[in-house]
Design a protein around this motif. Structure first.
Motif, PDB file in Angstrom:
ATOM      1  N   LEU A 234       0.845  -1.192   0.000  1.00 15.24           N
ATOM      2  CA  LEU A 234       0.000   0.000   0.000  1.00 15.24           C
ATOM      3  C   LEU A 234       0.881   1.244   0.000  1.00 15.24           C
ATOM      4  O   LEU A 234       1.833   1.342   0.774  1.00 15.24           O
ATOM      5  CB  LEU A 234      -0.907   0.007   1.235  1.00 15.24           C
ATOM      6  CG  LEU A 234      -1.814   1.232   1.423  1.00 15.24           C
ATOM      7  CD1 LEU A 234      -2.808   1.368   0.282  1.00 15.24           C
ATOM      8  CD2 LEU A 234      -2.553   1.133   2.766  1.00 15.24           C
ATOM      9  N   LYS A 235       0.559   2.203  -0.882  1.00 18.15           N
ATOM     10  CA  LYS A 235       1.278   3.468  -0.940  1.00 18.15           C
ATOM     11  C   LYS A 235       0.271   4.599  -0.745  1.00 18.15           C
ATOM     12  O   LYS A 235      -0.711   4.703  -1.486  1.00 18.15           O
ATOM     13  CB  LYS A 235       2.001   3.623  -2.276  1.00 18.15           C
ATOM     14  CG  LYS A 235       2.816   4.908  -2.397  1.00 18.15           C
ATOM     15  CD  LYS A 235       3.546   4.996  -3.745  1.00 18.15           C
ATOM     16  CE  LYS A 235       4.653   3.975  -3.835  1.00 18.15           C
ATOM     17  NZ  LYS A 235       5.470   4.172  -5.074  1.00 18.15           N
ATOM     18  N   ILE A 236       0.514   5.447   0.244  1.00 20.04           N
ATOM     19  CA  ILE A 236      -0.365   6.577   0.543  1.00 20.04           C
ATOM     20  C   ILE A 236       0.393   7.861   0.261  1.00 20.04           C
ATOM     21  O   ILE A 236       1.433   8.136   0.873  1.00 20.04           O
ATOM     22  CB  ILE A 236      -0.847   6.526   2.003  1.00 20.04           C
ATOM     23  CG1 ILE A 236      -1.678   5.257   2.232  1.00 20.04           C
ATOM     24  CG2 ILE A 236      -1.663   7.771   2.350  1.00 20.04           C
ATOM     25  CD1 ILE A 236      -2.094   5.038   3.658  1.00 20.04           C
ATOM     26  N   VAL A 237      -0.124   8.634  -0.672  1.00 18.31           N
ATOM     27  CA  VAL A 237       0.535   9.850  -1.138  1.00 18.31           C
ATOM     28  C   VAL A 237      -0.280  11.056  -0.683  1.00 18.31           C
ATOM     29  O   VAL A 237      -1.414  11.246  -1.116  1.00 18.31           O
ATOM     30  CB  VAL A 237       0.668   9.856  -2.671  1.00 18.31           C
ATOM     31  CG1 VAL A 237       1.374  11.123  -3.141  1.00 18.31           C
ATOM     32  CG2 VAL A 237       1.417   8.605  -3.147  1.00 18.31           C
ATOM     33  N   GLY A 238       0.282  11.858   0.199  1.00 16.51           N
ATOM     34  CA  GLY A 238      -0.417  13.044   0.678  1.00 16.51           C
ATOM     35  C   GLY A 238      -0.111  13.309   2.136  1.00 16.51           C
ATOM     36  O   GLY A 238       0.499  12.493   2.836  1.00 16.51           O
ATOM     37  N   SER A 239      -0.554  14.456   2.592  1.00 16.56           N
ATOM     38  CA  SER A 239      -0.406  14.838   3.993  1.00 16.56           C
ATOM     39  C   SER A 239      -1.673  15.550   4.417  1.00 16.56           C
ATOM     40  O   SER A 239      -2.516  15.901   3.588  1.00 16.56           O
ATOM     41  CB  SER A 239       0.810  15.753   4.182  1.00 16.56           C
ATOM     42  OG  SER A 239       0.648  16.939   3.405  1.00 16.56           O
ATOM     43  N   GLY A 240      -1.815  15.763   5.725  1.00 12.08           N
ATOM     44  CA  GLY A 240      -3.007  16.437   6.188  1.00 12.08           C
ATOM     45  C   GLY A 240      -3.274  16.195   7.659  1.00 12.08           C
ATOM     46  O   GLY A 240      -2.531  15.475   8.339  1.00 12.08           O
ATOM     47  N   PRO A 241      -4.372  16.766   8.172  1.00 12.71           N
ATOM     48  CA  PRO A 241      -4.647  16.738   9.612  1.00 12.71           C
ATOM     49  C   PRO A 241      -4.932  15.354  10.175  1.00 12.71           C
ATOM     50  O   PRO A 241      -4.846  15.161  11.383  1.00 12.71           O
ATOM     51  CB  PRO A 241      -5.867  17.660   9.757  1.00 12.71           C
ATOM     52  CG  PRO A 241      -6.490  17.707   8.402  1.00 12.71           C
ATOM     53  CD  PRO A 241      -5.366  17.574   7.436  1.00 12.71           C
ATOM     54  N   GLU A 242      -5.269  14.389   9.333  1.00 15.09           N
ATOM     55  CA  GLU A 242      -5.561  13.036   9.832  1.00 15.09           C
ATOM     56  C   GLU A 242      -4.317  12.154   9.923  1.00 15.09           C
ATOM     57  O   GLU A 242      -4.427  10.994  10.321  1.00 15.09           O
ATOM     58  CB  GLU A 242      -6.592  12.368   8.922  1.00 15.09           C
ATOM     59  CG  GLU A 242      -8.025  12.792   9.164  1.00 15.09           C
ATOM     60  CD  GLU A 242      -8.550  12.316  10.506  1.00 15.09           C
ATOM     61  OE1 GLU A 242      -8.639  11.096  10.723  1.00 15.09           O
ATOM     62  OE2 GLU A 242      -8.856  13.175  11.350  1.00 15.09           O
TER      63      GLU A 242
END
Length: 391
Positions: A234-242
């Motif tokens: 699994l690859k998760i691309v991004g950032s954020g408050p969660e």
């Protein structure tokens, strides 16, 4: 045509990495590619200026907005006469195009007073969003500014049918509201990278890590799928408050599951085609939301990249993806259903290839930014005289 592009939302850096930023850049780019001259009026520019947009004449407003909510609201509303003055002092415009922002009303008023078309692009119910997710103190003034925009705009563009339905509740906006889905820059994606990875099948997600993007659902689904097929990653691309909550969710996962989950953080948009080429399956795992009014750029990028897509059957997504033809649609918020769809695609490369190619064909045929801009401009073209027709 000379076009004034206006965005006074301080949460939208025009040259940033957020989805809203990419939307602004692509609309401006498509207008310029049609031969129009664009002049930019914005409160926040951002630092990631693409080379092909670096020479745009730019006016930056509100550079030192207060962090105090009440003062900030007043300062944003006070930008209206400044914007109107800047528009009036510039060379004459043939069109004013505004990305709708809270407190902003002068751009549409200016276009109306100058008898030139004003196009108002609405991406969300901003007053409701501000009340629910942030702070809104002077709701009356915010609604008044919104109503002035709706009243003076020649054409109102909604990015989804759900947004259009909300806009049409305002009588002044009902007859001039058109739905135009978001688009994608298909030329930046290369289909030559669709391959059968023999070592590990990569499931991927791209987006801001916020609760309504459903990444927690994806993590649970991936853990379920991994128990039946440990050759997946699994690859998760991004950032954020969660981000921190999602990392905490992994604590109870087996170590071997955690070891095949990669977090890249946010990436420049220029790197998106390369990153998507590493996905075998691209996922949009939205939860079950009462008000899903988004036009998700990530799904369109997945399509343009020719990825096999698994997405929640919610909002606009079934209008973009035909189930079992250009992707697989699953019940929103259901980790088990998402895991089942992932496993099906993991075991069937020809199916992944067929779905991905069909998604790419749909993106090219119907969802390029050029198509989007053509539809937007045509929303006012029929009201122009032959010598002033918008093209």
């Amino acid at each position: 045509m000379r076009i004034a592009y206006v965005c006074l939302d301080p949460g939208v850096p025009i040259f940033g990495r957020k989805g809203c930023s990419i939307h602004c850049q692509e609309i401006i780019r498509a207008l310029r590619q049609r031969g129009h001259v664009v002049e930019l009026f914005a409160t926040r520019l951002g630092a990631d200026v693409p080379d092909d947009l670096s020479g745009i004449p730019t006016h930056r407003l509100g550079e030192s907005l207060s962090s105090d909510p009440a003062t900030r609201e007043r300062e944003l509303f006070a930008l209206n006469p400044i914007v109107e003055s800047l528009l009036a002092d510039a060379e004459p415009f043939d069109l004013v195009y505004e990305r709708h922002s809270l407190w902003s009303q002068s751009a549409m008023q200016f276009s109306h007073m100058q008898s030139i078309p004003g196009i108002l692009e609405v991406n969300a119910p901003l007053v409701d969003e501000q009340k629910k997710h942030r702070t809104l103190l002077d709701e009356s003034k915010a609604l008044s500014a919104q109503n002035e925009c709706f009243r003076h705009a020649k054409s109102i563009i909604a990015v989804s049918e759900e947004v259009a339905a909300l806009i049409r509740q305002n009588g002044a906006a009902r007859s001039k509201t058109t739905t135009v889905f978001n688009g994608v820059n298909c030329e930046t994606f290369d289909l030559g990278t669709i391959t059968d990875h023999s070592d590990r099948t990569i499931i991927g997600f791209v987006g801001t890590l916020k609760s309504w993007h459903g990444v927690s659902i994806l993590l649970d689904a991936f853990a379920l799928a991994y128990t039946q097929n440990p050759s997946i990653g699994l690859k998760i691309v991004g950032s954020g408050p969660e981000a921190s909550n999602l990392q905490n969710q992994l604590v109870d996962f087996p170590v071997d599951v955690q070891s095949v989950i990669q977090w890249t953080g946010a990436i420049p948009n220029s790197e998106m085609p390369k990153v998507l080429s590493t996905f075998d399956i691209a996922v949009a795992p939205y939860p079950k939301l009462v008000d899903f009014y988004f036009s998700p750029l990530k799904v369109l990028e997945y399509m343009a990249a020719g990825r096999a897509i698994v997405a929640s059957r919610i909002g606009q997504i079934p209008d973009l993806i035909v189930n079992n033809q250009s992707g697989i649609l699953v019940q929103p918020g259901c980790s088990a259903g998402l895991a089942t769809a992932i496993l099906e695609l993991c075991s069937d490369f020809p199916l992944r290839q067929r779905l991905g190619l069909q998604a790419r064909l749909c993106a090219v045929a119907d969802h390029s930014w050029r198509h989007v801009v053509d539809r937007i401009l045509s929303s006012v073209a029929e009201t122009q005289t032959p010598c002033g027709a918008i093209q």
